[in-house]
Design a protein around this motif. Structure first.
Motif, PDB file in Angstrom:
ATOM      1  N   ASP A  91     114.402  47.692 -68.733  1.00  0.00           N
ATOM      2  CA  ASP A  91     113.041  47.948 -68.289  1.00  0.00           C
ATOM      3  C   ASP A  91     112.862  47.585 -66.808  1.00  0.00           C
ATOM      4  O   ASP A  91     111.924  48.039 -66.167  1.00  0.00           O
ATOM      5  CB  ASP A  91     112.057  47.150 -69.153  1.00  0.00           C
ATOM      6  N   ASN A 100     109.693  51.500 -68.760  1.00  0.00           N
ATOM      7  CA  ASN A 100     109.218  52.340 -69.865  1.00  0.00           C
ATOM      8  C   ASN A 100     107.902  52.981 -69.458  1.00  0.00           C
ATOM      9  O   ASN A 100     107.015  52.305 -68.947  1.00  0.00           O
ATOM     10  CB  ASN A 100     109.033  51.461 -71.107  1.00  0.00           C
ATOM     11  N   HIS A 159     107.854  47.537 -72.782  1.00  0.00           N
ATOM     12  CA  HIS A 159     109.099  48.119 -73.309  1.00  0.00           C
ATOM     13  C   HIS A 159     109.040  48.431 -74.794  1.00  0.00           C
ATOM     14  O   HIS A 159     109.798  49.240 -75.300  1.00  0.00           O
ATOM     15  CB  HIS A 159     110.276  47.187 -73.017  1.00  0.00           C
TER      16      HIS A 159
END
Ligand SMILES: [Zn+2]
Length: 231
Positions: A10, A15, A26
């Protein structure tokens, strides 16, 4: 993917929400604003079927009108992103359960793409949706039954009355399906010509019944996006 690895990834690869591209934690599939917007775009299969004649499938399940947030999700799904596919697959499973007994479904399959397209992009449009739906329902998948022949025209270039001719490009490539009860998945239900063709192929191969499920449907009288539905 394991949680720690997702958290580490991440940092260089944040994300993002498939529908609006906002950064999200995430462990989330979509952002809260898009989930709320999708709730307002909910429709039922009956909204679509009320404007159509009889269909060869036993029953149908749909989630969203094909516009705005849901349309963004479909576009991201076609680009291979999984957030919207996983969210819609899980939601669609709840709708399917209201019309089918999951234990009675033999397997999930989906509308195919051409062999060349699958090799180049690595998936069919409806594949991640179909897999997420099957996983939530706890039933197996098969992708060896239907094929799409290569052709020059794309379906969204065609007027509605030419789509049934286009649908002849889909062929059956599996063995006998005696007694199987199949859940057939596509991303967007428009005229239904693709799903009608694929349903009839599965029934001709001996399937006992076919149910259909789509993340979105185009319903006349609702504000729909123009010209970019694939099917
Ligand atoms: Zn969003």
């Amino acid at each position: 993917m394991i949680p720690l690895l997702k958290r580490l990834l991440d940092i260089p690869y944040p994300n993002r929400c498939d529908c609006c591209y906002a950064r999200i934690p995430h462990d989330r599939l979509l952002c809260d604003a898009c989930i709320a917007a999708l709730d307002k775009e909910r429709i039922t299969y009956s909204d679509w079927a009320a404007e159509q004649s009889a269909q060869p499938w036993e029953n149908g399940s749909v989630l969203f009108s094909y516009r705005d947030t849901a349309r963004n999700g479909i576009i991201s799904m076609k680009e291979g992103e999984r957030g919207f596919a996983q969210y819609a697959g899980a939601q669609l499973a709840e709708v399917v359960k209201t019309v089918c007994e999951p234990d009675a479904i033999s397997f999930v399959t989906w509308v195919p793409v051409t062999r060349r397209r699958r090799l180049s992009q690595g998936y069919a449009h409806a594949e991640n949706l179909g897999k997420a739906l099957a996983k939530t329902l706890g039933i197996p998948t098969r992708r060896d039954l239907l094929t799409e022949q290569q052709g020059a025209l794309r379906q969204h270039d065609l007027p509605a009355d030419a789509r049934s001719v286009y649908a002849q490009r889909f062929r059956y490539s599996g063995g006998a399906l005696d007694g199987k009860r199949i859940l057939l998945v596509d991303d967007v239900l428009t005229t239904g010509s693709t799903l009608r063709r694929c349903t009839n192929l599965l029934l001709e191969a001996g399937a006992e019944s076919v149910s259909i499920a789509a993340a979105c449907a185009r319903v006349l009288g609702k504000k729909d996006a123009d010209h970019d539905a694939e099917r």
